[in-house]
Enzyme design. Structure first.
Site, short mmCIF file in Angstrom:
data_model
loop_
_atom_site.label_atom_id
_atom_site.label_comp_id
_atom_site.label_asym_id
_atom_site.label_seq_id
_atom_site.Cartn_x
_atom_site.Cartn_y
_atom_site.Cartn_z
N MET A 38 38.68 41.87 38.13
CA MET A 38 39.82 42.60 37.59
C MET A 38 39.35 43.99 37.22
O MET A 38 38.23 44.17 36.78
CB MET A 38 40.37 41.88 36.37
CG MET A 38 41.79 42.24 36.01
SD MET A 38 41.97 43.62 34.88
CE MET A 38 41.00 43.12 33.49
N CYS A 39 40.23 44.97 37.40
CA CYS A 39 39.82 46.34 37.19
C CYS A 39 40.95 47.14 36.57
O CYS A 39 42.12 46.74 36.58
CB CYS A 39 39.43 47.00 38.51
SG CYS A 39 38.11 46.14 39.39
#
Length: 647
Positions: free
Chosen positions: A1-2
């Protein structure tokens, strides 16, 4: 996730080589393991790309990714299927490699049509001066946009800014398909035209009308100087799920099947249904496809097994890698039971259970516990576990606390060798109000209803995972270290779990129920998923949704509605019937019979501050603070003990 962001300006006057401090902070909280910025300049435009990585898979790969031809890629997603990604590989790098080999826009669409899993992305195609971006079919990853200076600049970001003059301009990028902007043309024409490549189901008859509807939805809430148009080649993405089966039985549904009592929910009712061979087969297939979805979401995480053989950890020192938003209801119980199949047996699973209280401010833990290092290696201060000394009993009035404790016992009986960590997260009204103002209201925006406030706040505190662990040796402060958080979103929407499904069935029968389910899935991206991704991601954790796995949705869509729900049966049985039958097959008898209870009521956050509110009302508590108040707060900011960040 970013956390991903791209800021574009068509005027040097409006271009900044740095993001605003609050936006950069919000992005860094989502991606604490790596941060990097990159500028691409042209005579007609300038782009600032900012990438912030939460490392979960393969080698740590900094973003933005750069190509030899000047291309830039930002990826916030997980490839669970459709594109080959080995366990040791990084999916962002694999996706960029695939994009770099695409010959034309048709190849790009084919690639994203194959990806199964949640994603949002930004892709700068230097040779064509094109900026591509979008969200997956269900919108499981947040992506916002805002357009400023009469089209002279715009920004795409996983999360928005805090300041009121900008915050109110952010809107969610619709999960209608993939968008493309010709940056060179936009600069010359002085108008922003978004070309849409919409999702399309090849089984639907009126494709033109479907595409027109997606264009209309995509254009909603955009300023007048921004327009959305169909791409010139009329290309589309292939929908990743099977169409909904709207088949109706030869005769209207009336009484339940013979031998099944309809007076009240009971285990005998469910057992009687499972005596039917076809029903048992369908339930077995459902368990198998949902189990595979859970498996994909709990594997490929860094674990102690990756350490050298000499680094042996005691059971108490093993950290949970996976947590579950846990009410003890049938959705979270089934997810927990299936996670138990795939998470290594010597690894704990954290069950995050949240409750709110208004009557008195919780008593802090003793000062001797402040900053004490817990057995799981996490530092925890007294403020993040306000009831650790006083004990958890005063919070037991929340319905989800009672069902959570009962669910824990059922899971322990089903899998006694597993360390099940029931994390009791207790939130006072004072803490709720303080952290809503400091953080949560900015994350929930642009969602703005009372319901968004209740669920957004409950999910934020639950995902933070700071509470107390009720263990055989007593109650002790605990903070969940798990970076992956499983949630049950999608079960109610697909399996007629809401009261409005029953009301629709009572007035319009199975045909009406089918339309309600179809509508629920169509709007889930705008009602739930972007908001929850922003809220959970704020803790440097990733939300994963097994019930919205493409294979799970396709399987449930393939079934006639009466095999998923039987609303002639009472509450606690008829809604989500196939899930309750699955729970019975998994040995979860008590939780299989629990009626649906919304999180805002189970956690007791609903009506906490205003009892006369309706869920659909605009929520004043979510209004972003003014710039004047923000400047005053900057002078009095302190370090937050819960997250160690400055608020």
């Amino acid at each position: 996730m970013c956390g991903i962001c791209c800021s574009v300006s068509f005027s040097l006057e409006h271009f900044s080589k740095d993001l605003k401090e609050d936006l950069l902070c919000n992005l860094q909280r989502r991606g604490p393991d790596s941060s990097r910025q990159l500028v691409r300049s042209d005579a007609d435009y300038q782009c600032l790309f900012s990438g912030h990585v939460l490392h979960l898979r393969g080698a740590l790969t900094a973003q933005p990714l750069e190509g030899e031809r000047g291309d830039v890629f930002l990826w916030n997603g997980e490839v669970f299927s459709g594109v080959q990604v080995e366990a040791e590989e990084n999916d962002a790098q694999i996706m960029f490699n695939c994009l770099s080999s695409c010959q034309d826009e048709s190849d790009i669409l084919s690639l994203f049509s194959e990806v199964q899993g949640p994603w949002s992305f930004i892709y700068y195609q230097a040779s064509h001066h094109h900026l591509w971006f979008g969200r997956d079919f269900f919108g499981r990853r947040s992506l916002l946009w805002h357009f400023g200076n009469l089209g002279m600049s715009f920004c795409l970001s996983s999360v928005g800014s805090h300041t009121s003059e900008v915050a109110n301009q952010w809107r969610e990028v619709p999960a209608s398909g993939i968008f493309r902007i010709d940056l060179k043309s936009t600069s010359i024409c002085k108008s922003v035209v978004l070309k849409l490549y919409p999702w399309r189901s090849i089984s639907k008859e009126n494709v033109t009308r479907e595409c027109d509807e997606r264009l209309t939805r995509a254009s909603a809430s955009l300023p007048p100087f921004v327009s959305v148009a169909a791409n010139e080649a009329t290309l589309c993405l292939k929908e990743p799920v099977a169409p909904l089966n709207v088949l109706l039985p030869p005769a209207p549904a009336a009484a339940p099947r013979a031998g099944v009592s309809s007076s009240r929910p009971s285990a005998e009712t469910l057992r009687a249904l499972l005596t039917d061979g076809h029903t048992q087969e369908v339930v077995g297939q459902f368990i198998a496809v949902l189990s595979s979805a859970v498996r994909r979401r709990v594997l490929c995480l860094p674990r102690e097994g990756d350490l050298p053989p000499s680094a042996v950890l005691e059971p108490r020192d093993r950290k949970a890698k996976v947590a579950i938003l846990f009410s003890g209801g049938v959705d979270s119980m089934v997810i927990a039971a299936l996670a138990d199949r795939h998470v290594p047996l010597d690894e704990p699973i954290d069950l995050l259970n949240v409750a709110f209280i208004t009557k008195e401010k919780a008593t802090p833990a003793s000062s001797s516990n402040k900053g004490r290092k817990q057995g799981n290696g996490e530092m925890l201060s007294e403020e993040s576990t306000p009831d650790a000394a006083a004990g958890p009993e005063k919070w037991a009035g929340a319905p989800d606390r009672a069902t959570g404790r009962a669910g824990l016992k059922e899971l322990q009986a089903a899998s006694p060798a597993r360390a099940w960590n029931l994390v009791e997260i207790n939130v006072s009204l004072e803490e709720l109000q303080e952290l809503r103002r400091a953080r949560i209201c900015h994350l929930v925006q642009p969602s703005d209803t009372v319901l968004d406030d209740s669920i957004g706040c409950a999910v934020w505190f639950a995902a933070r995972g700071a509470g107390c662990l009720v263990a055989p040796g007593g109650v002790r402060p605990y903070r969940s270290p798990a970076k992956v958080v499983l949630t049950g979103i999608g079960a109610d929407e697909q399996l007629a779990g809401y009261s409005r499904h029953r009301a629709r069935f009572q007035t319009h029968g199975l045909a009406g129920l089918n339309k309600e389910i179809e509508m629920e899935l169509a709007r889930i991206s705008s009602r739930n998923l972007g908001r929850d991704d922003r809220v959970i991601g704020d803790h440097g954790k990733e939300a994963r949704f097994p019930f919205l796995d493409e294979n799970v949705v396709s399987f449930l869509n393939s079934l006639p509605v009466w095999e998923k729900a039987n609303l002639t049966l009472p509450r606690g049985t008829g809604e989500k019937l196939i899930l309750r039958l699955a729970a019975m097959e998994l040995g979860l008898t008590a939780s299989a019979l629990l009626p649906k209870r919304a999180m805002q009521f189970g956690s007791r956050i609903a009506k906490l501050e205003k009892r006369n509110e309706k869920a659909s009302d605009k929520c004043g508590r979510l209004q972003v603070i003014s710039l004047e108040n923000l400047s005053i707060e900057k002078e009095t900011k302190t370090q937050c003990p819960q997250c160690n960040n400055i608020h």
